[in-house]
Design a protein around this motif. Structure first.
Motif, PDB file in Angstrom:
ATOM      1  N   TYR A  85       9.069  29.487  26.918  1.00 35.13           N
ATOM      2  CA  TYR A  85      10.517  29.349  26.792  1.00 35.13           C
ATOM      3  C   TYR A  85      10.829  27.992  26.145  1.00 35.13           C
ATOM      4  CZ  TYR A  85      10.833  33.247  30.145  1.00 35.13           C
ATOM      5  OH  TYR A  85      10.726  34.457  30.790  1.00 35.13           O
ATOM      6  N   SER A  86      11.123  28.023  24.879  1.00 44.45           N
ATOM      7  CA  SER A  86      11.532  26.826  24.141  1.00 44.45           C
ATOM      8  C   SER A  86      12.382  27.289  22.982  1.00 44.45           C
ATOM      9  CB  SER A  86      10.321  26.038  23.619  1.00 44.45           C
ATOM     10  OG  SER A  86       9.660  26.764  22.592  1.00 44.45           O
ATOM     11  N   HIS A 117      12.955  32.325  37.978  1.00 47.73           N
ATOM     12  CA  HIS A 117      12.046  31.548  37.135  1.00 47.73           C
ATOM     13  C   HIS A 117      12.538  31.490  35.696  1.00 47.73           C
ATOM     14  CE1 HIS A 117      10.311  35.616  36.286  1.00 47.73           C
ATOM     15  NE2 HIS A 117      10.119  35.091  35.090  1.00 47.73           N
ATOM     16  N   ALA A 118      13.153  32.576  35.220  1.00 47.55           N
ATOM     17  CA  ALA A 118      13.668  32.595  33.855  1.00 47.55           C
ATOM     18  C   ALA A 118      14.870  31.673  33.712  1.00 47.55           C
ATOM     19  CB  ALA A 118      14.036  34.016  33.442  1.00 47.55           C
ATOM     20  N   ARG A 119      15.716  31.630  34.751  1.00 48.90           N
ATOM     21  CA  ARG A 119      16.859  30.709  34.714  1.00 48.90           C
ATOM     22  C   ARG A 119      16.377  29.265  34.584  1.00 48.90           C
ATOM     23  NH1 ARG A 119      22.066  31.278  36.239  1.00 48.90           N
ATOM     24  NH2 ARG A 119      21.602  33.300  37.235  1.00 48.90           N
ATOM     25  N   ARG A 120      15.379  28.915  35.365  1.00 44.45           N
ATOM     26  CA  ARG A 120      14.835  27.551  35.304  1.00 44.45           C
ATOM     27  C   ARG A 120      14.238  27.266  33.923  1.00 44.45           C
ATOM     28  NH1 ARG A 120      12.900  29.092  40.452  1.00 44.45           N
ATOM     29  NH2 ARG A 120      10.811  29.470  39.583  1.00 44.45           N
ATOM     30  N   ARG A 121      13.513  28.223  33.400  1.00 45.00           N
ATOM     31  CA  ARG A 121      12.865  28.013  32.108  1.00 45.00           C
ATOM     32  C   ARG A 121      13.879  27.964  30.964  1.00 45.00           C
ATOM     33  NH1 ARG A 121       7.435  27.986  32.192  1.00 45.00           N
ATOM     34  NH2 ARG A 121       6.337  28.827  34.016  1.00 45.00           N
ATOM     35  N   HIS A 122      14.948  28.741  31.039  1.00 42.41           N
ATOM     36  CA  HIS A 122      16.015  28.656  30.040  1.00 42.41           C
ATOM     37  C   HIS A 122      16.668  27.279  30.076  1.00 42.41           C
ATOM     38  CE1 HIS A 122      17.129  32.511  27.961  1.00 42.41           C
ATOM     39  NE2 HIS A 122      16.128  32.922  28.716  1.00 42.41           N
ATOM     40  N   ALA A 170      14.352  24.804  28.517  1.00 41.23           N
ATOM     41  CA  ALA A 170      14.243  24.983  27.070  1.00 41.23           C
ATOM     42  C   ALA A 170      15.433  24.368  26.351  1.00 41.23           C
ATOM     43  CB  ALA A 170      14.140  26.472  26.734  1.00 41.23           C
ATOM     44  N   SER A 171      16.619  24.604  26.878  1.00 46.62           N
ATOM     45  CA  SER A 171      17.815  24.056  26.248  1.00 46.62           C
ATOM     46  C   SER A 171      17.849  22.536  26.374  1.00 46.62           C
ATOM     47  CB  SER A 171      19.061  24.678  26.889  1.00 46.62           C
ATOM     48  OG  SER A 171      20.218  24.387  26.154  1.00 46.62           O
ATOM     49  N   ALA A 172      17.469  22.026  27.562  1.00 48.32           N
ATOM     50  CA  ALA A 172      17.500  20.583  27.792  1.00 48.32           C
ATOM     51  C   ALA A 172      16.497  19.842  26.919  1.00 48.32           C
ATOM     52  CB  ALA A 172      17.231  20.286  29.269  1.00 48.32           C
ATOM     53  N   ARG A 173      15.389  20.478  26.584  1.00 44.67           N
ATOM     54  CA  ARG A 173      14.341  19.832  25.791  1.00 44.67           C
ATOM     55  C   ARG A 173      14.536  19.997  24.287  1.00 44.67           C
ATOM     56  NH1 ARG A 173       8.795  21.305  29.233  1.00 44.67           N
ATOM     57  NH2 ARG A 173       9.256  19.931  31.006  1.00 44.67           N
ATOM     58  N   HIS A 174      15.568  20.700  23.899  1.00 41.74           N
ATOM     59  CA  HIS A 174      15.810  20.912  22.469  1.00 41.74           C
ATOM     60  C   HIS A 174      16.054  19.591  21.754  1.00 41.74           C
ATOM     61  CE1 HIS A 174      17.399  22.673  18.791  1.00 41.74           C
ATOM     62  NE2 HIS A 174      18.463  21.904  18.906  1.00 41.74           N
ATOM     63  N   ASP A 175      15.373  19.388  20.648  1.00 40.62           N
ATOM     64  CA  ASP A 175      15.594  18.223  19.795  1.00 40.62           C
ATOM     65  C   ASP A 175      15.227  18.611  18.361  1.00 40.62           C
ATOM     66  OD1 ASP A 175      15.807  15.833  18.467  1.00 40.62           O
ATOM     67  OD2 ASP A 175      14.172  14.824  19.549  1.00 40.62           O
ATOM     68  N   ALA A 176      16.229  19.001  17.598  1.00 44.23           N
ATOM     69  CA  ALA A 176      16.006  19.433  16.209  1.00 44.23           C
ATOM     70  C   ALA A 176      16.467  18.378  15.206  1.00 44.23           C
ATOM     71  CB  ALA A 176      16.733  20.755  15.955  1.00 44.23           C
ATOM     72  N   TRP A 177      16.722  17.171  15.665  1.00 45.55           N
ATOM     73  CA  TRP A 177      17.306  16.140  14.797  1.00 45.55           C
ATOM     74  C   TRP A 177      16.516  15.962  13.504  1.00 45.55           C
ATOM     75  CZ3 TRP A 177      21.947  14.110  14.739  1.00 45.55           C
ATOM     76  CH2 TRP A 177      22.184  12.947  14.000  1.00 45.55           C
TER      77      TRP A 177
END
Length: 263
Positions: free
Chosen positions: A68-69, A176-181, A184-191
């Motif tokens: 999940y990313s 578990h999917a809620r936690r992983r979502h 994934a959103s919190a770790r997003h870094d597309a800068w």
């Protein structure tokens, strides 16, 4: 109803409606394709419209694995396009779907025609995070539901629309999917990837969005070459639903390349 297979074998549910050039609509974190129910028909009247359930939501598989990313969600979108026989599509992603769409356009450029990024962010550390009061309200089980509704919609809308609301999380979402979502959103870094986006891009955001702060919109528009910016006055996080009459026509015009969107 169809299922594609991700690289790891996970089944990915998607649905196709309408006719015309292909358009993929990407939903927010922990949500499934029903996120788009209030407005999907407007897009399907013009485009062959694809909606999908993220892994972990709806009728898609929910593996409890480190898959999940936001870059991997983009690869899941590619798997759906492949299964649907679509080589290239317009992409409209909102909230976490917009984060995924950034990677889709940067890493899979040949698959993206025109790109719309709604109520989204480039991610940490360059994006603007929601304030501490919002985080506190969402973390408290007593206040979380009401807080989320108020972050999504204006009081006027809530007073006249009793629901159901399809932006508050998939009805089929294991813990578990809620936690992983969330992770994934919190770790997003597309800068660093944003300048690589070559698709014509429209950034859309409500002016009153505190869930994903409005200040993220000009950051994205300035970072993506040639991107245009469209602000929806009064819109909160679910601007695309509540303010569909204001937001959908310029998005359609942009996707059809008929007019220049103005901020």
């Amino acid at each position: 109803m169809s299922h594609a297979r991700a690289a790891d074998g996970a089944a990915l549910h998607y649905e196709v409606s309408g006719s015309g050039a292909p358009l993929v609509l990407l939903a927010g974190q922990s949500n499934d394709h029903r996120w788009w129910d209030p407005v999907c028909d407007r897009f399907a009247a013009v485009f062959t419209t694809v909606v999908m359930d993220w892994r972990g939501t709806g009728a898609s598989d929910a593996p409890d694995t480190d898959t999940y990313s936001t870059p991997n969600f983009a690869r899941d979108v590619v798997a759906v396009l492949d299964h649907a026989g679509i080589d290239r599509a317009h992409v409209y992603g909102t909230s976490m779907g917009g984060r995924v769409a950034q990677w889709l356009a940067a890493d899979h450029a040949a698959r993206v025609d025109r790109l719309v990024l709604g109520c989204t962010s480039p991610g940490a550390p360059h994006g603007i995070e929601r304030g501490p009061a919002v985080r506190k309200a969402l973390a408290d089980p007593v206040t979380a539901h009401a807080a989320l509704l108020e972050l999504m919609y204006t009081p006027a809308h809530l007073a006249t629309h009793p629901g159901p609301f399809h932006t508050l999380g998939s009805s089929r979402l294991p813990a578990h999917a809620r936690r992983r979502h969330l992770r994934a959103s919190a770790r997003h870094d597309a800068w660093d990837a944003l300048p690589r986006i070559t698709a014509p891009t429209l950034v859309v955001h409500g002016t009153d969005d505190d869930f994903n702060p409005t200040a993220n919109a000009p950051l994205l528009a300035d970072r993506i070459p040639g991107a245009r910016l469209l602000m929806i006055p009064g819109g909160r996080h679910a601007y695309f639903e509540e303010f569909a009459d204001e937001a959908t026509p310029p998005v359609l015009d942009f996707l059809k390349d008929r007019t220049e969107a103005q901020s």
